[in-house]
Design an enzyme around this catalytic site. Sequence first.
Site, short mmCIF file in Angstrom:
data_model
loop_
_atom_site.label_atom_id
_atom_site.label_comp_id
_atom_site.label_asym_id
_atom_site.label_seq_id
_atom_site.Cartn_x
_atom_site.Cartn_y
_atom_site.Cartn_z
N ALA A 153 0.86 -1.19 0.00
CA ALA A 153 0.00 0.00 0.00
C ALA A 153 0.89 1.23 0.00
O ALA A 153 1.92 1.26 0.68
CB ALA A 153 -0.88 0.00 1.24
N LYS A 154 0.49 2.25 -0.75
CA LYS A 154 1.22 3.51 -0.71
C LYS A 154 0.63 4.28 0.47
O LYS A 154 -0.24 5.15 0.32
CB LYS A 154 1.10 4.24 -2.05
CG LYS A 154 2.31 5.09 -2.35
CD LYS A 154 2.37 5.47 -3.81
CE LYS A 154 3.17 6.74 -4.02
NZ LYS A 154 4.52 6.77 -3.50
N LEU A 155 1.08 3.88 1.63
CA LEU A 155 0.51 4.31 2.91
C LEU A 155 1.35 5.45 3.47
O LEU A 155 2.57 5.30 3.60
CB LEU A 155 0.54 3.09 3.85
CG LEU A 155 0.13 3.26 5.29
CD1 LEU A 155 -1.34 3.64 5.38
CD2 LEU A 155 0.36 1.93 6.03
N TYR A 159 5.98 6.28 4.96
CA TYR A 159 6.96 7.25 4.44
C TYR A 159 7.78 7.92 5.54
O TYR A 159 8.75 8.62 5.24
CB TYR A 159 6.28 8.25 3.50
CG TYR A 159 6.08 7.55 2.17
CD1 TYR A 159 7.01 7.67 1.15
CD2 TYR A 159 5.03 6.66 1.99
CE1 TYR A 159 6.88 6.96 -0.02
CE2 TYR A 159 4.88 5.93 0.82
CZ TYR A 159 5.81 6.09 -0.18
OH TYR A 159 5.70 5.36 -1.34
#
Length: 296
Positions: A153-155, A159
């Site tokens: 997931a680009k959660l 980051y």
Amino acid sequence: MQYFKSNTVLYLNGQFQKATDTTADVYGQSLHYGYAVFEGIRAYNTHNGTRIFKAKEHFERLKRSAELVHIPFPWDVNNLVEQTYQLLKLNKLKNAYIRPLIYCAPNMSLIGGTKPSILICAWEWDAYLGHEQLKVCISNYERPNPKSTPIEAKLSGNYVNSILATTEAKSKGFDEALLLDMNQNVAEGPGANIFMEKNGKLITPPLGNILPGITRATIIELCNVLDIEVTERHLSVDELKQADSAFFCGTASEIAGIASVDDYKFPIRWVDTLGATLQRTYKNLVLEKQNYEVII
Ligand code: PMP
């Protein structure tokens, strides 16, 4: 870096509105806990007009990212693509970086699934990692274990790991970090996937402990067109440090050559690498030019 001007318009929950008039709630799980998902997309000024590269794939990944962390996704992907074209038009952007973000309504508890909002904004952004070959270091930070948060997931919360790795690399005088996975295999950069070249072939880490990059998938497709052999398998640092060349790839950074990893310098000049060939081919593809290269 100025991300918006006084007349910049953004898209929020079905409306276009001025960036300067937009507010966000400060009691949300997204701001406090990183419980949000996002995308990074590029639009290019092509001879066919402004074209968003792999727009649908990016919004599909956004949907999957939301589903993986139980954030509802009540939007239609095709409609979001249309709205994004409209956003570019309203802001008179031809070459742009597009940032959709799904964030959650006020809720200070740790129970997910809160009512989401979708924001889409865009700005002009040059190649994220610049145009020079990069001095990279192996990070002391590892990519998150996929059993801690879904790494596919680009959660937003994931980051923090990227910020720590890049900040550490810069503080040591490097341009960028390269992170290993929890098994000490090469994983990816803080915001890009990695490929290495050895004896005329490419190797890239398999899916599982990395973000499934849309650029990575595009590179693999281009390798098939160009008859470049590419293998997806685990890579050790020792193997990487015996490679002929390497490059990062991602939407924001496109294809960025790597000059060195720690004190190991890749022996092939960038212009002579498979990465450089793919860099030119990728540019042709995003600009919708038909002249693919052929290696004979
Ligand atoms: N890995 C990470 C951690 C990233 O943030 C990105 C950028 N989205 C990538 C890989 C590359 O993904 P893409 O090619 O889809 O931009």
